[in-house]
Scaffold this motif. Sequence first.
Motif, PDB file in Angstrom:
ATOM      1  N   THR A 205     -11.883  23.334   0.406  1.00 28.71           N
ATOM      2  CA  THR A 205     -11.955  23.837   1.950  1.00 28.71           C
ATOM      3  C   THR A 205     -13.579  23.729   2.616  1.00 28.71           C
ATOM      4  O   THR A 205     -13.744  23.588   3.911  1.00 28.71           O
ATOM      5  CB  THR A 205     -11.532  25.422   1.839  1.00 28.71           C
ATOM      6  OG1 THR A 205     -12.602  26.014   1.149  1.00 28.71           O
ATOM      7  CG2 THR A 205     -10.281  25.347   1.635  1.00 28.71           C
ATOM      8  N   ASN A 206     -14.586  23.747   1.591  1.00 26.49           N
ATOM      9  CA  ASN A 206     -15.928  23.695   1.763  1.00 26.49           C
ATOM     10  C   ASN A 206     -16.641  23.505   0.682  1.00 26.49           C
ATOM     11  O   ASN A 206     -16.513  23.793  -0.284  1.00 26.49           O
ATOM     12  CB  ASN A 206     -16.594  24.570   2.809  1.00 26.49           C
ATOM     13  CG  ASN A 206     -16.653  25.864   2.189  1.00 26.49           C
ATOM     14  OD1 ASN A 206     -15.565  26.373   1.469  1.00 26.49           O
ATOM     15  ND2 ASN A 206     -17.345  26.693   2.546  1.00 26.49           N
ATOM     16  N   PHE A 207     -17.901  22.628   0.948  1.00 23.42           N
ATOM     17  CA  PHE A 207     -18.725  22.467  -0.360  1.00 23.42           C
ATOM     18  C   PHE A 207     -19.536  23.532  -0.861  1.00 23.42           C
ATOM     19  O   PHE A 207     -20.546  23.633   0.020  1.00 23.42           O
ATOM     20  CB  PHE A 207     -19.328  21.026  -0.236  1.00 23.42           C
ATOM     21  CG  PHE A 207     -18.291  19.960  -0.151  1.00 23.42           C
ATOM     22  CD1 PHE A 207     -17.951  19.339  -1.449  1.00 23.42           C
ATOM     23  CD2 PHE A 207     -17.912  19.375   0.904  1.00 23.42           C
ATOM     24  CE1 PHE A 207     -16.966  18.111  -1.418  1.00 23.42           C
ATOM     25  CE2 PHE A 207     -17.003  18.419   0.766  1.00 23.42           C
ATOM     26  CZ  PHE A 207     -16.553  17.794  -0.328  1.00 23.42           C
ATOM     27  N   GLN A 208     -19.303  24.450  -1.644  1.00 22.02           N
ATOM     28  CA  GLN A 208     -20.366  25.281  -2.140  1.00 22.02           C
ATOM     29  C   GLN A 208     -21.054  25.160  -3.463  1.00 22.02           C
ATOM     30  O   GLN A 208     -20.753  24.034  -4.004  1.00 22.02           O
ATOM     31  CB  GLN A 208     -19.280  26.597  -2.274  1.00 22.02           C
ATOM     32  CG  GLN A 208     -18.679  27.295  -1.017  1.00 22.02           C
ATOM     33  CD  GLN A 208     -17.527  28.174  -1.094  1.00 22.02           C
ATOM     34  OE1 GLN A 208     -17.195  28.649  -2.461  1.00 22.02           O
ATOM     35  NE2 GLN A 208     -17.147  28.720   0.021  1.00 22.02           N
ATOM     36  N   SER A 209     -21.826  25.931  -3.733  1.00 23.56           N
ATOM     37  CA  SER A 209     -22.703  26.006  -5.066  1.00 23.56           C
ATOM     38  C   SER A 209     -21.853  25.482  -6.459  1.00 23.56           C
ATOM     39  O   SER A 209     -22.372  24.917  -7.184  1.00 23.56           O
ATOM     40  CB  SER A 209     -23.655  26.965  -5.163  1.00 23.56           C
ATOM     41  OG  SER A 209     -22.895  27.949  -5.317  1.00 23.56           O
ATOM     42  N   HIS A 210     -20.673  25.935  -6.395  1.00 23.28           N
ATOM     43  CA  HIS A 210     -19.881  25.513  -7.723  1.00 23.28           C
ATOM     44  C   HIS A 210     -18.585  24.963  -7.355  1.00 23.28           C
ATOM     45  O   HIS A 210     -17.714  24.909  -8.415  1.00 23.28           O
ATOM     46  CB  HIS A 210     -19.440  27.263  -8.388  1.00 23.28           C
ATOM     47  CG  HIS A 210     -19.249  27.866  -7.056  1.00 23.28           C
ATOM     48  ND1 HIS A 210     -17.793  27.850  -6.592  1.00 23.28           N
ATOM     49  CD2 HIS A 210     -19.560  28.965  -6.711  1.00 23.28           C
ATOM     50  CE1 HIS A 210     -17.760  28.762  -5.615  1.00 23.28           C
ATOM     51  NE2 HIS A 210     -18.798  29.779  -5.736  1.00 23.28           N
ATOM     52  N   SER A 211     -18.285  24.277  -6.217  1.00 20.91           N
ATOM     53  CA  SER A 211     -17.246  23.451  -5.886  1.00 20.91           C
ATOM     54  C   SER A 211     -16.868  22.429  -7.126  1.00 20.91           C
ATOM     55  O   SER A 211     -15.679  22.254  -7.350  1.00 20.91           O
ATOM     56  CB  SER A 211     -17.310  22.861  -4.363  1.00 20.91           C
ATOM     57  OG  SER A 211     -17.442  23.670  -3.418  1.00 20.91           O
ATOM     58  N   THR A 212     -17.825  21.658  -7.360  1.00 23.12           N
ATOM     59  CA  THR A 212     -17.353  20.563  -8.359  1.00 23.12           C
ATOM     60  C   THR A 212     -16.842  21.160  -9.762  1.00 23.12           C
ATOM     61  O   THR A 212     -15.930  20.608 -10.020  1.00 23.12           O
ATOM     62  CB  THR A 212     -18.828  19.682  -8.611  1.00 23.12           C
ATOM     63  OG1 THR A 212     -19.255  19.201  -7.296  1.00 23.12           O
ATOM     64  CG2 THR A 212     -18.482  18.513  -9.483  1.00 23.12           C
ATOM     65  N   GLN A 213     -17.576  22.297 -10.285  1.00 23.57           N
ATOM     66  CA  GLN A 213     -17.253  22.725 -11.432  1.00 23.57           C
ATOM     67  C   GLN A 213     -15.817  23.143 -11.224  1.00 23.57           C
ATOM     68  O   GLN A 213     -14.697  23.066 -12.200  1.00 23.57           O
ATOM     69  CB  GLN A 213     -18.212  23.882 -11.951  1.00 23.57           C
ATOM     70  CG  GLN A 213     -17.792  24.836 -13.215  1.00 23.57           C
ATOM     71  CD  GLN A 213     -18.574  25.512 -13.634  1.00 23.57           C
ATOM     72  OE1 GLN A 213     -19.874  25.714 -12.994  1.00 23.57           O
ATOM     73  NE2 GLN A 213     -18.398  26.569 -14.296  1.00 23.57           N
ATOM     74  N   ASP A 214     -15.416  24.111 -10.221  1.00 20.07           N
ATOM     75  CA  ASP A 214     -14.188  24.680  -9.978  1.00 20.07           C
ATOM     76  C   ASP A 214     -13.160  23.453  -9.865  1.00 20.07           C
ATOM     77  O   ASP A 214     -12.256  23.571 -10.473  1.00 20.07           O
ATOM     78  CB  ASP A 214     -14.280  25.365  -8.548  1.00 20.07           C
ATOM     79  CG  ASP A 214     -15.115  26.758  -8.735  1.00 20.07           C
ATOM     80  OD1 ASP A 214     -15.315  27.033  -9.771  1.00 20.07           O
ATOM     81  OD2 ASP A 214     -15.183  27.114  -7.627  1.00 20.07           O
TER      82      ASP A 214
END
Length: 441
Positions: A205-214
């Motif tokens: 939904t948006n690129f946050q600090s942990h998006s890739t890991q999630d």
Amino acid sequence: MQSAAFFKQALVIITLLFFTIPADSNAEITPKEREKTYKQLEVFANVLSILQDNYVEEIDSSETINGAIRGLLYSLDPHSAYLPPEGFQELQEETQGQFSGIGIEITIKDNILTIISPIEGTPADKAGLKAKDIIVEIGGEKTKEMGAVEAVKRLRGPQGSTITISVYREGWSDLKEMTLTRDIIPLQSVKAFFIAPGFAYTRITNFQSHSTQDYREAIGRLSEKDKIKGLILDLRNNPGGLLNQAVSVADTFLSDGLIVYTKGRTDDQNMSFKAHKSSEDLPYPLIVLVNEGSASASEIVAGAIQDHKRGLIVGTQTFGKGSVQTIIPLPGGAGLRVTTARYYTPAGKSIQALGITPDVEVPFVACNGASNEENVEKTRLRESDLKNHIPGNDLSDNNSSEGTDEDENAHEVRLAQDNQLRTALNILKSLNLYSQFDLVK
């Protein structure tokens, strides 16, 4: 004496603002340019001094200067802004993935506060707000020339508190008043589940600090349940976020080559980001869904996937926000958000004011059949529609959360209501079927 002191104070503050340059910057100001700027600053300081002595009411010098700074940045482009201490703090909270508000990405178009896209699952999304809706009033106050930063400040507030807004949408005869209850905008930006046996639907939904890991963890959980035959990455209405997360998500699908690069006025603003081969790379056939609400970081991912021919881009033309904003802290807790460069896809195509053109263009059609391609085109809002937008400069040769597992009925409803998703799934199924045949004779 008071007037003279104020004059000197204003001149010093503004001079520091204009001529404080980061130590690693290669920008140069010629003596002629410096002299011209000082003359303009002197005019500005004189105006401030006259107002201090003659305005009908006493002027707060700090507020006056802050207002001038906001106006200066507002005149440059829609994304540069002065962030007062509370605004700077909110920005930092948002990139970490948590803030309390109604959940919309907004901008200024023709001096009007306009929605780029609601964030999925937020109060704004649940209330039915859509891209290109105009927010005419916030809490009974007109928003014309309010500014995006001030509007964000008013829209945010403690969880559980309410805010009333008046909204206009093309085709409506009257304004619609909505009262929304603020909530914590979800920390998790990733959803993932099987939309059909073997075919995974994922959404950022948006690129946050942990998006890739999630995202990687969510895919790992799915792969433990069933073999993945194909993958859909839904970036529709994703307004962007952190550059490093966009790069690392794209890197998840790419083993080598350029992902994105930036080009600005100085060498330190010119950067390139490349993919690296990893055991965590995802090898599955890929479809990326985009629309007019896909902006910035989501366009970086789509552009990299498209240029490397790693997957197919399906949907409608993206928003076209291909400019880089650098956040510069200021004394006292404030900050500047300044546009410093443009983004380019691996093939040298500028994203700015152009966007990403899908490989397979599929206009969204509402399940009741009321929407069509013409209506979608009329309601699109893109970077190129914004006042003072920075023009594109094409350099190409050709110019988490795992989400909630949904049951089969939920999948059928989702697919029935979403023709773009149906198209993506059909393409994946066709690719899977095609790969099973030996067509070489």
